[in-house]
Design an enzyme around this catalytic site. Structure first.
Site, PDB file in Angstrom:
ATOM      1  N   ARG A   1      11.574 -31.744  47.955  1.00 49.26           N
ATOM      2  CA  ARG A   1      11.290 -32.393  46.664  1.00 49.26           C
ATOM      3  C   ARG A   1      10.612 -31.398  45.713  1.00 49.26           C
ATOM      4  O   ARG A   1      11.217 -30.938  44.763  1.00 49.26           O
ATOM      5  CB  ARG A   1      10.426 -33.639  46.871  1.00 49.26           C
ATOM      6  CG  ARG A   1      10.339 -34.568  45.669  1.00 49.26           C
ATOM      7  CD  ARG A   1       9.410 -34.112  44.562  1.00 49.26           C
ATOM      8  NE  ARG A   1       8.008 -34.058  44.961  1.00 49.26           N
ATOM      9  CZ  ARG A   1       7.043 -33.584  44.182  1.00 49.26           C
ATOM     10  NH1 ARG A   1       7.311 -33.105  42.973  1.00 49.26           N
ATOM     11  NH2 ARG A   1       5.787 -33.538  44.610  1.00 49.26           N
ATOM     12  N   GLU A   2       9.379 -31.008  46.008  1.00 48.59           N
ATOM     13  CA  GLU A   2       8.698 -30.031  45.148  1.00 48.59           C
ATOM     14  C   GLU A   2       9.506 -28.735  45.089  1.00 48.59           C
ATOM     15  O   GLU A   2       9.675 -28.135  44.029  1.00 48.59           O
ATOM     16  CB  GLU A   2       7.284 -29.749  45.686  1.00 48.59           C
ATOM     17  CG  GLU A   2       6.509 -28.672  44.951  1.00 48.59           C
ATOM     18  CD  GLU A   2       5.941 -29.123  43.613  1.00 48.59           C
ATOM     19  OE1 GLU A   2       5.249 -30.153  43.565  1.00 48.59           O
ATOM     20  OE2 GLU A   2       6.191 -28.428  42.608  1.00 48.59           O
TER      21      GLU A   2
ATOM     22  N   ARG B   1       1.754 -43.822  49.362  1.00 49.10           N
ATOM     23  CA  ARG B   1       0.824 -42.765  48.953  1.00 49.10           C
ATOM     24  C   ARG B   1       0.744 -42.835  47.446  1.00 49.10           C
ATOM     25  O   ARG B   1       1.776 -42.888  46.778  1.00 49.10           O
ATOM     26  CB  ARG B   1       1.383 -41.387  49.360  1.00 49.10           C
ATOM     27  CG  ARG B   1       0.536 -40.240  48.804  1.00 49.10           C
ATOM     28  CD  ARG B   1       1.208 -38.894  48.984  1.00 49.10           C
ATOM     29  NE  ARG B   1       2.249 -38.646  47.998  1.00 49.10           N
ATOM     30  CZ  ARG B   1       3.130 -37.642  48.075  1.00 49.10           C
ATOM     31  NH1 ARG B   1       3.112 -36.826  49.109  1.00 49.10           N
ATOM     32  NH2 ARG B   1       4.041 -37.465  47.140  1.00 49.10           N
TER      33      ARG B   1
ATOM     34  N   HIS C   1      -2.534 -31.915  47.102  1.00 44.27           N
ATOM     35  CA  HIS C   1      -1.313 -31.234  46.656  1.00 44.27           C
ATOM     36  C   HIS C   1      -1.765 -30.097  45.736  1.00 44.27           C
ATOM     37  O   HIS C   1      -2.262 -30.351  44.638  1.00 44.27           O
ATOM     38  CB  HIS C   1      -0.446 -32.257  45.920  1.00 44.27           C
ATOM     39  CG  HIS C   1       0.841 -31.733  45.382  1.00 44.27           C
ATOM     40  ND1 HIS C   1       2.024 -31.781  46.092  1.00 44.27           N
ATOM     41  CD2 HIS C   1       1.161 -31.169  44.187  1.00 44.27           C
ATOM     42  CE1 HIS C   1       3.010 -31.279  45.360  1.00 44.27           C
ATOM     43  NE2 HIS C   1       2.511 -30.890  44.191  1.00 44.27           N
TER      44      HIS C   1
ATOM     45  N   HIS D   1      -1.194 -26.579  43.668  1.00 49.72           N
ATOM     46  CA  HIS D   1      -0.303 -25.573  43.085  1.00 49.72           C
ATOM     47  C   HIS D   1      -0.966 -24.201  43.138  1.00 49.72           C
ATOM     48  O   HIS D   1      -2.179 -24.075  43.307  1.00 49.72           O
ATOM     49  CB  HIS D   1       0.113 -25.992  41.674  1.00 49.72           C
ATOM     50  CG  HIS D   1       1.286 -26.908  41.703  1.00 49.72           C
ATOM     51  ND1 HIS D   1       2.574 -26.473  41.543  1.00 49.72           N
ATOM     52  CD2 HIS D   1       1.375 -28.237  41.969  1.00 49.72           C
ATOM     53  CE1 HIS D   1       3.406 -27.494  41.669  1.00 49.72           C
ATOM     54  NE2 HIS D   1       2.696 -28.593  41.934  1.00 49.72           N
TER      55      HIS D   1
ATOM     56  N   HIS E   1      -3.483   5.151  61.369  1.00 55.18           N
ATOM     57  CA  HIS E   1      -3.267   3.739  61.739  1.00 55.18           C
ATOM     58  C   HIS E   1      -2.303   3.668  62.930  1.00 55.18           C
ATOM     59  O   HIS E   1      -2.535   2.952  63.895  1.00 55.18           O
ATOM     60  CB  HIS E   1      -2.650   2.950  60.578  1.00 55.18           C
ATOM     61  CG  HIS E   1      -3.636   2.539  59.528  1.00 55.18           C
ATOM     62  ND1 HIS E   1      -3.775   1.261  59.104  1.00 55.18           N
ATOM     63  CD2 HIS E   1      -4.524   3.267  58.825  1.00 55.18           C
ATOM     64  CE1 HIS E   1      -4.713   1.187  58.171  1.00 55.18           C
ATOM     65  NE2 HIS E   1      -5.177   2.408  57.981  1.00 55.18           N
TER      66      HIS E   1
HETATM   67  C1  HCA Z   1       5.626 -33.479  39.760  1.00 54.85           C
HETATM   68  C2  HCA Z   1       4.111 -33.365  39.799  1.00 54.85           C
HETATM   69  C3  HCA Z   1       3.521 -33.229  41.162  1.00 54.85           C
HETATM   70  C4  HCA Z   1       3.333 -34.585  41.814  1.00 54.85           C
HETATM   71  C5  HCA Z   1       2.651 -34.570  43.133  1.00 54.85           C
HETATM   72  C6  HCA Z   1       2.694 -35.882  43.887  1.00 54.85           C
HETATM   73  C7  HCA Z   1       2.179 -32.513  40.924  1.00 54.85           C
HETATM   74  O1  HCA Z   1       6.164 -34.527  39.900  1.00 54.85           O
HETATM   75  O2  HCA Z   1       6.262 -32.456  39.567  1.00 54.85           O
HETATM   76  O3  HCA Z   1       3.355 -36.820  43.466  1.00 54.85           O
HETATM   77  O4  HCA Z   1       2.040 -35.974  44.935  1.00 54.85           O
HETATM   78  O5  HCA Z   1       2.085 -31.335  41.210  1.00 54.85           O
HETATM   79  O6  HCA Z   1       1.273 -33.142  40.377  1.00 54.85           O
HETATM   80  O7  HCA Z   1       4.313 -32.411  41.987  1.00 54.85           O
HETATM   81 CU    CU Z   2       3.583 -30.475  42.425  1.00 52.44          CU
END
Ligand code: HCA
Ligand code: CU
Length: 378
Positions: free
Chosen positions: A12-13, A133, A194, A196, A288
């Site tokens: 997904r991501e 969630r 989550h 980044h 090394h």
């Molecule tokens: C997205 C944003 C998301 C959502 C994370 C989640 C984020 O939809 O692109 O739903 O847990 O980084 O906030 O990925």
């Molecule tokens: Cu995200």
């Protein structure tokens, strides 16, 4: 240390990394590898986007065996129902409540409207027997009182897990620790995070969150995702193993997992990427190499075999003319006397590589590089 739950969101991501789109066969193949690797929950896609996405997600569910599956959804009843039709166990509903998002994404809708949509969506999902969630998007830029209100609404509506997203990757050790500790102490609910990687801090923040009691961490293979991506599954799994967490990751699958995702996405990790980069178990300088020959631990954090790799010993330094960069210059443009073979190529806006084929002398190379950038500017 007790095991940490991993939710992998490569499907997904990861599909939000520029240029990435998985076929249903890719998704099924990668899902099975993730299950074998030891991931607990797999985020498969966003069925509400289109009928095609819904069909792909349903197909993946039909082929799953071990891991629990989760589908992404906006706080919208139609999308919730699309998730239910895929047969997934979990729905991941998300919404944002900070001012930037309210103004720019929802056309000026206010917090109470988004809260109402959230409550409705969670209640609908619970009616449909889904595990929920709920993610506060951009939690790292959302005021605490707003977070408090929305967590209460989500838990009252029946959410099984609250996730906080550092959507633009601006958490550091302190701010991450503060929010995780606050929510864990105040609500004691299942907490997910989550993270980044815009500042390259996602892995470090994940370890901080784990120390502060977070239950589930989101990852992707190779860290792919929107912009700079999120926590890299392979790096986190290796770090947790090294630090004694009792997750039972099948690290022998690192190569297969990396290659599969790389093939399916066209994404090529660089040679120095931790764990999987071509050069990360190669020892170069003579002393090394000598030390490693008598005891590898001198310059290795762990045996490369742990992740299915081999150590490489190489003590021959290339000469300057042998040390060529492995790219094909797209433009040849001599513009300085004595460096007529200076080549450069561009690799997207803002990034340019210089290749000095023949240098006037060692000092002159700086001058040449300086001229190169001046030349580009004009
Ligand atoms: C997205 C944003 C998301 C959502 C994370 C989640 C984020 O939809 O692109 O739903 O847990 O980084 O906030 O990925
Ligand atoms: Cu995200």
């Amino acid at each position: 240390n007790k095991p940490i739950k991993i939710l992998d969101s490569t499907l997904r991501e990861g599909e939000q990394q520029s240029g990435v789109r998985f076929s249903v066969e890719d998704k099924i193949y990668i899902m099975k590898l993730l299950e074998e690797f030891g991931v607990d929950i797999i985020e498969v896609g966003h069925p509400g986007i289109s009928l095609e996405d819904e069909n792909i997600c349903r197909e993946v569910v039909l082929n799953s065996s071990k891991a629990e599956l989760l589908m992404h959804s906006r706080a919208n009843l139609e999308e919730v129902r699309a998730v239910k039709r895929t047969g997934a166990h979990w729905i991941g509903i998300w919404a944002s409540f900070n001012n930037i998002s309210l103004e720019n994404k929802f056309g000026g809708n206010d917090i109470s409207y988004v809260s109402m949509k959230t409550k409705q969506a969670i209640e609908e999902a619970k009616k449909l027997n889904l595990k929920v969630r709920f993610t506060i998007e951009d939690a790292s830029r959302t005021p605490y009182p707003t977070i408090d209100n929305i967590v209460k609404i989500a838990l009252d509506a029946g959410a099984d897990c609250i996730s906080i997203a550092d959507t633009v990757g601006i958490f550091n050790t302190e701010t991450c620790k503060k929010l995780v500790t606050y929510l864990k102490n105040r609500y004691g609910c299942i907490l997910e995070i989550h993270l980044h990687n815009d500042l390259g801090l996602s892995l470090s923040n994940a370890l901080t969150a784990i120390n502060c009691g977070v239950d589930i961490v989101d990852t992707t293979v190779l860290g792919i995702g929107e912009r700079a991506g999120i926590v890299d599954l392979i790096q986190l799994a290796t770090a947790l193993t090294k630090f004694g967490y009792s997750n039972n990751f099948n690290l022998a699958l690192v190569g297969k997992l990396t290659n599969s995702v790389s093939l399916a996405t066209g994404y090529k990790p660089d040679d120095t990427r931790p764990i999987i980069g071509k050069n990360v178990f190669t020892h170069t300088s003579a002393y090394h190499v000598k030390a490693v020959q008598s005891n590898p631990a001198t310059y290795e954090p762990f045996d490369p075999k742990l992740v299915g790799r081999e150590r490489v010993l190489k003590d021959k330094r290339p000469t300057i003319s042998e040390a060529k960069l492995p790219f094909k210059p797209s433009i040849k443009k001599p513009f300085i006397k004595g460096a007529s073979e200076l080549k450069y190529h561009t690799d997207g806006p803002g990034i340019r590589w210089v290749h000095l084929d023949s240098r006037v002398d060692n000092k002159a190379s700086f001058y040449v590089i300086q001229r190169f950038f001046d030349d580009i500017k004009n």
